[in-house]
Structure formats: C-alpha cells, structure tokens
Design a protein around this motif. Structure first.
Motif, PDB file in Angstrom:
ATOM      1  N   LEU A   1     -10.107  -0.158  -0.808  1.00 40.86           N
ATOM      2  CA  LEU A   1     -10.980  -0.956  -1.661  1.00 40.86           C
ATOM      3  C   LEU A   1     -10.612  -0.790  -3.132  1.00 40.86           C
ATOM      4  N   VAL A   2     -10.394   0.456  -3.558  1.00 41.97           N
ATOM      5  CA  VAL A   2     -10.000   0.714  -4.947  1.00 41.97           C
ATOM      6  C   VAL A   2      -8.667   0.029  -5.260  1.00 41.97           C
ATOM      7  N   ALA A   3      -7.709   0.108  -4.336  1.00 40.33           N
ATOM      8  CA  ALA A   3      -6.408  -0.514  -4.560  1.00 40.33           C
ATOM      9  C   ALA A   3      -6.531  -2.029  -4.666  1.00 40.33           C
ATOM     10  N   SER A   4      -7.371  -2.628  -3.836  1.00 39.69           N
ATOM     11  CA  SER A   4      -7.548  -4.085  -3.899  1.00 39.69           C
ATOM     12  C   SER A   4      -8.115  -4.518  -5.238  1.00 39.69           C
ATOM     13  N   VAL A   5      -9.038  -3.714  -5.784  1.00 40.54           N
ATOM     14  CA  VAL A   5      -9.652  -4.061  -7.072  1.00 40.54           C
ATOM     15  C   VAL A   5      -8.713  -3.734  -8.226  1.00 40.54           C
TER      16      VAL A   5
ATOM     17  N   PRO B   1       3.019  -2.015 -11.131  1.00 40.89           N
ATOM     18  CA  PRO B   1       1.708  -1.453 -10.772  1.00 40.89           C
ATOM     19  C   PRO B   1       1.052  -2.171  -9.592  1.00 40.89           C
ATOM     20  N   ARG B   2       1.225  -3.495  -9.511  1.00 40.27           N
ATOM     21  CA  ARG B   2       0.613  -4.218  -8.391  1.00 40.27           C
ATOM     22  C   ARG B   2       1.296  -3.858  -7.079  1.00 40.27           C
ATOM     23  N   LEU B   3       2.603  -3.635  -7.114  1.00 44.62           N
ATOM     24  CA  LEU B   3       3.297  -3.205  -5.906  1.00 44.62           C
ATOM     25  C   LEU B   3       2.820  -1.821  -5.458  1.00 44.62           C
ATOM     26  N   LEU B   4       2.611  -0.931  -6.422  1.00 46.03           N
ATOM     27  CA  LEU B   4       2.135   0.409  -6.084  1.00 46.03           C
ATOM     28  C   LEU B   4       0.727   0.355  -5.505  1.00 46.03           C
ATOM     29  N   TRP B   5      -0.136  -0.479  -6.066  1.00 45.17           N
ATOM     30  CA  TRP B   5      -1.485  -0.616  -5.515  1.00 45.17           C
ATOM     31  C   TRP B   5      -1.441  -1.253  -4.127  1.00 45.17           C
ATOM     32  N   SER B   6      -0.486  -2.146  -3.906  1.00 50.54           N
ATOM     33  CA  SER B   6      -0.336  -2.738  -2.570  1.00 50.54           C
ATOM     34  C   SER B   6       0.036  -1.669  -1.552  1.00 50.54           C
ATOM     35  N   LEU B   7       0.955  -0.780  -1.933  1.00 45.33           N
ATOM     36  CA  LEU B   7       1.320   0.330  -1.047  1.00 45.33           C
ATOM     37  C   LEU B   7       0.127   1.248  -0.804  1.00 45.33           C
ATOM     38  N   ALA B   8      -0.671   1.491  -1.850  1.00 44.22           N
ATOM     39  CA  ALA B   8      -1.855   2.339  -1.701  1.00 44.22           C
ATOM     40  C   ALA B   8      -2.859   1.703  -0.747  1.00 44.22           C
ATOM     41  N   ALA B   9      -3.004   0.373  -0.814  1.00 43.08           N
ATOM     42  CA  ALA B   9      -3.933  -0.312   0.086  1.00 43.08           C
ATOM     43  C   ALA B   9      -3.488  -0.170   1.531  1.00 43.08           C
ATOM     44  N   VAL B  10      -2.187  -0.336   1.785  1.00 38.99           N
ATOM     45  CA  VAL B  10      -1.671  -0.168   3.150  1.00 38.99           C
ATOM     46  C   VAL B  10      -1.906   1.268   3.628  1.00 38.99           C
TER      47      VAL B  10
ATOM     48  N   LEU C   1      -6.160  -8.852  -1.699  1.00 37.82           N
ATOM     49  CA  LEU C   1      -7.548  -8.817  -1.247  1.00 37.82           C
ATOM     50  C   LEU C   1      -7.659  -8.718   0.281  1.00 37.82           C
ATOM     51  N   MET C   2      -6.560  -8.875   0.997  1.00 37.13           N
ATOM     52  CA  MET C   2      -6.616  -8.874   2.456  1.00 37.13           C
ATOM     53  C   MET C   2      -7.128  -7.564   3.059  1.00 37.13           C
ATOM     54  N   PRO C   3      -6.878  -6.375   2.449  1.00 39.69           N
ATOM     55  CA  PRO C   3      -7.476  -5.163   3.017  1.00 39.69           C
ATOM     56  C   PRO C   3      -8.994  -5.181   3.065  1.00 39.69           C
TER      57      PRO C   3
ATOM     58  N   SER D   1      -2.570  -5.874   6.294  1.00 37.69           N
ATOM     59  CA  SER D   1      -2.798  -5.399   4.930  1.00 37.69           C
ATOM     60  C   SER D   1      -1.506  -5.315   4.128  1.00 37.69           C
ATOM     61  N   ALA D   2      -0.361  -5.424   4.796  1.00 33.73           N
ATOM     62  CA  ALA D   2       0.926  -5.415   4.090  1.00 33.73           C
ATOM     63  C   ALA D   2       1.269  -6.773   3.503  1.00 33.73           C
ATOM     64  N   GLN D   3       0.366  -7.731   3.608  1.00 29.71           N
ATOM     65  CA  GLN D   3       0.666  -9.090   3.161  1.00 29.71           C
ATOM     66  C   GLN D   3       1.065  -9.195   1.684  1.00 29.71           C
ATOM     67  N   PRO D   4       0.454  -8.432   0.745  1.00 32.13           N
ATOM     68  CA  PRO D   4       0.918  -8.555  -0.649  1.00 32.13           C
ATOM     69  C   PRO D   4       2.370  -8.130  -0.838  1.00 32.13           C
ATOM     70  N   LEU D   5       2.844  -7.161  -0.073  1.00 30.90           N
ATOM     71  CA  LEU D   5       4.247  -6.769  -0.157  1.00 30.90           C
ATOM     72  C   LEU D   5       5.153  -7.882   0.362  1.00 30.90           C
ATOM     73  N   VAL D   6       4.711  -8.539   1.434  1.00 29.31           N
ATOM     74  CA  VAL D   6       5.479  -9.671   1.967  1.00 29.31           C
ATOM     75  C   VAL D   6       5.488 -10.815   0.962  1.00 29.31           C
ATOM     76  N   ALA D   7       4.324 -11.093   0.347  1.00 27.69           N
ATOM     77  CA  ALA D   7       4.252 -12.160  -0.652  1.00 27.69           C
ATOM     78  C   ALA D   7       5.165 -11.861  -1.837  1.00 27.69           C
TER      79      ALA D   7
END
Length: 287
Positions: A277-281, A122-131, A245-247, A101-107
């Motif tokens: 789910l909320v973070a991915s959306v 904001p997208r980085l913060l949502w990525s952290l929230a998803a992880v 979307l990976m989460p 699920s950390a893939q967006p941070l790696v990307a």
C-alpha cells in the motif's frame, strides 16, 4: 499544493477506485456466483456494462478509429479476462496476485521498448517494493507451479499493461467521449468472450437472487463505473503510475476476506500488504 498537483492527485484517486472495486471480485465470486462459470462472469461483467454506456452516450466512433477500438477491446477485455481466469483457476491465488502486481514493471518495459520513454528510477524501486510486499503477504505456505497457469497469468499481465500503455498513447478522436469509448470496448470485448462460454464453462448456470446481485455488482461498479474511471485516469497519467495501483487489488481482497469471510490475517501478512500500500501511494509522488 498547486492546481496541477491537486488535479493529478484527483486523477490518481479516480484511478485507484478501479482496483479497489476489483478487489471485491474474489468475495463476490466465491459467495454469490455459481461455480465453474468464469467466462459467464466475464461476459456478464463486460457486455451489459458496455451496452449501458452505449445507450447513455449514443456516440459512434469515426471509421478510422475502429481498428484502435478493436485492439483496445481485445487487450483490455477479450484476451485479458480469459487469461486472468485461466491463471486464477490453475495457480494459487497468491502467486497470481504477485504476477499481477508486477504490472508496473511490465508497463515500464513496454513504454521503453515501444516509445523509448524511461520510467523514473524511484517509481521502479517502489514498483519492486510493491511486488515484494504482495509476495510477503501471500506466500504463506508451500505451493506447486503450473506451467500453463503461470504462462496465462504472465500473458494477462503483459496484455493489460499494453492496454494501459496504448490507452495513454492514443488520444480520443473528436466527437467520441471517454464514456462512449469505454462502452464500445466493453461491448466488443464481451462479444469476443461470448464464444468461449460454452467451450470453457463447465458448471450449471443457475440464476439465484444471490447470483443476480453478484453479476450486477460485477457489471455496474466492477464494469461500467470502474473501467470508466480507470480509462479516464489512464489517458492522463503515466502508464507506470496507473499500473502501480494494481497491488490495491490483493490488499482490498485480503481486507474483505478478513472482514466479510472471517479469514485470518497474520502480522507478517499485514506488514506485506502495508508495504504494498505504501509503495502504491509513494510511487505516485512527482518531482
């Protein structure tokens, strides 16, 4: 909602199809497939799907694009699948899900390091929230770390993120459709995996009706259809948006385990998956 926003939302929904389908892999593998055959599952997930798409499209890539196809096939299938299964076999499923699920941070790190492109905060913060959401949901008890498994899981995450980044970066050449490019990647990736089957698989290969159904699910919805949708979206939306979307994979796997296998789902786990789910959306929203 204007046309561009509507078109973008459709691409995100199309991209989301893939991780939702991939979330069924756990149930299919445990309930239908013979045990201890991870490379066989990888091979039969990639090669038949690729050959099917090649038969439907009948397109050859230009000579100058073969090198890129080989690189993408290696990143998306030939290297990623073995690392994915190695990590899954040696790590607790929850830890493997968190690493994935950390893939967006790696990307985000890759697009900055390679192309000096910054990901919106904001997208980085949502990525952290998803992880964080996946971690809360899956860490339900003590676990032991395996260095090889952790290395394989992290390497697989980096490799798949690199595949997404380069898919976005390299535009298709004239005369090669997205379906044909997907077919060639799946075929070449399957051929790369084939030599690993006798080396890494240890269980007996028994083709029961259940196993045939499981392999067919992995090859058609889990291979040809989902990867065609994933790459189609990946060529049109930012890599960090797609990988966010990976989460959906662990969320879908948990829901199927609850519905199909009767596994329990605590309130804390439900809250964690809800956050993911909320973070991915929310991470898909554009300014």
């Amino acid at each position: 909602m204007d046309r561009s926003t509507t078109a973008y939302a459709r691409l995100i929904l199309l991209g989301a199809l893939a991780p939702v389908v991939w979330g069924s892999t756990y149930v299919v593998t445990t309930e239908l497939l013979p045990p201890d055959r991870p490379m066989t599952a990888s091979l039969l997930r990639a090669l038949p799907a690729g050959l099917l798409l090649l038969a439907l499209t009948r397109q050859l890539p230009p000579a100058a694009w073969w090198g890129r196809l080989v690189v993408l096939a290696l990143l998306n299938f030939g290297a990623f699948f073995p690392l994915l299964f190695l990590g899954a076999y040696r790590l607790p499923g929850g830890l493997a899900a968190v690493v994935g699920s950390a893939q967006p941070l790696v990307a985000a790190a890759l697009v900055f390091a390679l192309f000096r492109q910054r990901t919106p905060a904001p997208r980085l913060l949502w990525s952290l929230a998803a992880v964080a959401g996946v971690a809360v949901a899956v860490f339900t008890g003590p676990f032991t770390l395996d260095a090889l498994g952790l290395t394989a899981a992290f390497a697989g995450t980096v490799i798949m993120a690199a595949g997404v980044v380069l898919t976005r970066r390299w535009e298709l050449p004239e005369g090669l459709s997205g379906l044909a490019a997907t077919g060639w990647q799946l075929t070449l990736g399957g051929l790369m995996i084939a030599p690993l089957v006798p080396l890494l698989d240890t269980g007996p290969f028994v083709l029961t009706p259940q196993a045939v159904a499981g392999y067919a699910w992995l090859a058609l919805p889990g291979g040809a259809i989902s990867y065609a949708a994933w790459f189609h979206a990946g060529r049109r939306v930012p890599a960090t948006s797609l990988t966010l979307l990976m989460p959906l994979i662990p969320v879908t796997a948990a829901l199927l385990g609850w519905v199909v296998l009767g596994e329990t789902l605590t309130g804390l786990q439900a809250a964690g998956f809800g956050l993911a789910l909320v973070a991915s959306v929310a991470g898909q929203l554009r300014r």
